[in-house]
Scaffold this motif. Structure first.
Motif, short mmCIF file in Angstrom:
data_model
loop_
_atom_site.label_atom_id
_atom_site.label_comp_id
_atom_site.label_asym_id
_atom_site.label_seq_id
_atom_site.Cartn_x
_atom_site.Cartn_y
_atom_site.Cartn_z
N ILE A 56 38.86 51.38 39.98
CA ILE A 56 37.60 50.67 39.73
C ILE A 56 37.87 49.04 40.00
O ILE A 56 38.69 48.76 39.63
CB ILE A 56 37.27 50.98 38.35
N LEU A 57 36.84 48.87 40.91
CA LEU A 57 37.03 47.23 41.35
C LEU A 57 35.87 46.40 40.95
O LEU A 57 34.75 47.14 40.71
CB LEU A 57 37.26 47.09 42.85
N GLU A 58 35.84 45.49 40.99
CA GLU A 58 34.79 44.33 40.76
C GLU A 58 33.68 44.80 41.86
O GLU A 58 34.09 45.00 43.16
CB GLU A 58 35.21 43.01 40.85
N GLN A 59 32.24 44.82 41.62
CA GLN A 59 31.49 44.79 42.75
C GLN A 59 31.42 43.80 43.61
O GLN A 59 31.54 42.73 43.11
CB GLN A 59 30.07 45.20 42.00
N GLY A 60 31.43 44.17 44.86
CA GLY A 60 31.22 43.10 45.93
C GLY A 60 32.82 42.80 46.50
O GLY A 60 32.97 41.77 47.15
N ALA A 61 33.88 43.49 46.02
CA ALA A 61 35.09 43.19 46.55
C ALA A 61 35.48 43.87 47.84
O ALA A 61 36.56 43.56 48.26
CB ALA A 61 36.09 43.48 45.42
N GLU A 62 34.54 44.64 48.10
CA GLU A 62 34.59 45.13 49.64
C GLU A 62 35.98 46.01 49.64
O GLU A 62 36.62 45.97 50.73
CB GLU A 62 34.68 44.08 50.89
N HIS A 63 36.08 46.70 48.71
CA HIS A 63 37.11 47.60 48.69
C HIS A 63 38.70 47.07 48.48
O HIS A 63 39.46 47.87 48.62
CB HIS A 63 37.05 48.78 49.54
N ARG A 64 38.68 45.72 48.41
CA ARG A 64 39.99 45.26 48.54
C ARG A 64 40.59 44.93 46.97
O ARG A 64 39.94 44.25 46.39
CB ARG A 64 39.91 43.76 49.15
N LEU A 65 41.77 45.57 46.84
CA LEU A 65 42.10 45.51 45.33
C LEU A 65 42.69 43.76 45.04
O LEU A 65 42.37 43.38 44.24
CB LEU A 65 43.47 46.08 45.23
N THR A 66 42.94 42.98 46.13
CA THR A 66 43.46 41.66 45.89
C THR A 66 42.12 40.83 45.70
O THR A 66 42.30 39.63 45.15
CB THR A 66 43.99 41.18 46.93
N ARG A 67 40.93 41.36 46.31
CA ARG A 67 39.62 40.42 45.99
C ARG A 67 38.92 40.54 44.64
O ARG A 67 37.97 39.96 44.43
CB ARG A 67 38.61 40.60 47.14
N SER A 68 39.38 41.78 43.86
CA SER A 68 38.73 42.02 42.74
C SER A 68 39.25 41.34 41.55
O SER A 68 40.38 40.88 41.40
CB SER A 68 38.82 43.66 42.51
N GLU A 69 38.47 41.28 40.37
CA GLU A 69 38.71 40.30 39.24
C GLU A 69 38.11 41.27 38.31
O GLU A 69 36.86 41.02 38.01
CB GLU A 69 38.64 39.10 39.32
N LEU A 70 38.73 41.73 37.18
CA LEU A 70 38.07 42.60 36.13
C LEU A 70 38.91 41.79 34.73
O LEU A 70 39.89 41.59 34.78
CB LEU A 70 38.15 44.09 36.05
N SER A 71 37.94 41.95 33.96
CA SER A 71 38.16 41.50 32.36
C SER A 71 38.57 42.65 31.60
O SER A 71 38.36 43.80 31.72
CB SER A 71 37.03 40.55 31.74
N PRO A 72 39.48 42.33 30.62
CA PRO A 72 39.91 43.45 29.30
C PRO A 72 38.66 44.15 28.89
O PRO A 72 38.72 45.24 28.73
CB PRO A 72 40.67 42.68 28.56
N GLN A 73 37.47 43.53 28.90
CA GLN A 73 36.36 44.07 28.35
C GLN A 73 35.92 45.44 29.33
O GLN A 73 35.58 46.35 28.61
CB GLN A 73 35.16 43.12 28.25
N LYS A 74 35.97 45.04 30.57
CA LYS A 74 35.80 46.28 31.33
C LYS A 74 36.55 47.25 31.25
O LYS A 74 36.19 48.50 31.36
CB LYS A 74 35.68 45.54 32.82
#
Length: 374
Positions: A56-74
């Motif tokens: 599960i990645l941040e929406q808009g990260a274009e499937h790149r793990l290094t571009r995603s950023e999620l919070s503990p709440q997620k």
């Protein structure tokens, strides 16, 4: 089969020449296939080795793990849907480290995992799980002089870590992996943001890049629907999105396909010319009662025999080369891939013999004998 073997025994030099060409092409196909598989594994070994089924990645990260950023709440929201034991946080960051007291620099990928969870790989050296300020590194870093107790310094943030253990076959984007627990990751993120004052942040230093889950496709789609601002990737999608992975594999795959096509054309030309040279002999055999199917089967049998023999020798040569290759050169040719490559090579060789079969079927016995008499 009798006619095929008798003819091959009579014209040894001609068939040995064709066999050598098929041997060289077969060897090259297997070697490039092994190189492609090795590079693919070296590029994404850490992700492929994970027991997760989706990320599960941040929406808009274009499937790149290094571009995603999620919070503990997620993470809490995902665990409410998937189950507490089915979701694990994952941090991914590429950086450069130096060994304390050593001049060299090494590009690495940092992976932050719950060291008590199912994302943590098995240690090959070292005892216990890494604590805060401690890391576990891939065995390839031993070649750089890294050993248990070595101190590594992150060039970007200045963070220092002590090597507490080693793992095997952990790499990401062709760089060795350094694994750390989530508390060490949180300190690293805090230090990085303090050096880049004013940069936007969604958390207080506990952010991570992805959430690894174990779920079937329907459950993964349900999680995406219930947790806004996220997107769900399968493991294969996450691997394909690693920088350079698709381009690298696409180039190597094109080479392999062209080698197969070239081998089929070369074989087709050789056997077609030989068939033309033997038109009168085929005409005599047809006049004596030999069926077209028998003559065509004889030509196909010759191709099959040459393909099988050349493949056996190619496998021996490739395995010999594999044993001599340096550890730094990624090469993997496991049995399923090897068998699939051999099957494809035989099928392409048989496809190349279809021109000869077509020519044999069109030979008219009376005309062939008449041309030979003239």
């Amino acid at each position: 089969m009798y006619l095929a073997l008798r003819e091959m025994r009579f014209s040894k030099g001609r068939y040995i020449l064709i066999g050598v060409i098929m041997l060289l092409v077969g060897f090259l196909v297997m070697f490039v296939t092994g190189l492609a598989q090795g590079l693919a594994y070296d590029n994404a070994a850490s992700v492929q080795n994970m027991s997760a089924t989706h990320f599960i990645l941040e929406q808009g990260a274009e499937h790149r793990l290094t571009r995603s950023e999620l919070s503990p709440q997620k993470l809490d929201e995902v665990r409410e849907t998937a189950g507490a034991g089915q979701a694990e946080p994952l941090g991914v960051k590429m950086t450069t480290v130096v060994q304390d007291g050593e001049p060299g620099k090494v590009d690495v990928t940092l992976l932050a995992v719950d060291t008590h969870g199912w994302l943590m790989p098995r240690l090959t050296e070292g005892s216990g799980l890494p604590g805060t300020g401690q890391v576990v590194v891939d065995e390839s870093l031993m070649e750089q002089g890294v050993k248990l107790g070595s101190r590594l310094v992150d060039q970007a943030s200045g963070s220092e870590w002590i090597v507490a253990g080693f793992v095997q076959n952990e790499s990401f984007s062709h760089t060795p992996v350094i694994l750390m627990n989530m508390s060490t990751w949180a300190l690293l993120e805090s230090q990085s943001r303090s050096q880049a004052a004013g940069s936007p942040s969604v958390t207080d230093g506990s952010a991570f890049n992805a959430i690894a889950i174990k779920a079937v496709d329907s459950e993964a789609e349900s999680i995406q629907a219930q947790v806004p601002g996220t997107e769900v990737l399968t493991k294969s999608q996450a691997v394909s999105a690693i920088p350079g992975y698709k381009e690298e594999q696409g180039s190597l795959l094109m080479m392999i396909v062209f080698l197969f096509v070239i081998s089929a054309f070369v074989l087709a030309v050789f056997f077609y010319v030989m068939t033309i040279q033997k038109t009168s002999q085929y005409g005599v055999l047809k006049a004596m009662g030999a069926r077209t199917a028998y003559l065509a089967g004889s030509a196909a049998a010759q191709v099959l025999i040459l393909s099988a023999v050349s493949l056996v020798v190619s496998i021996v040569l490739v395995k010999g080369f594999e044993a001599m290759l340096p550890a730094s050169m990624p090469f993997r040719l496991h049995l399923p891939v090897l068998l699939l490559t051999c099957l494809a090579f035989i099928l392409m060789s048989l496809a190349g013999s279809l021109f000869s079969v077509w020519k044999i079927a069109r030979i008219n016995a009376l005309e062939a004998i008449g041309r030979a008499a003239a």
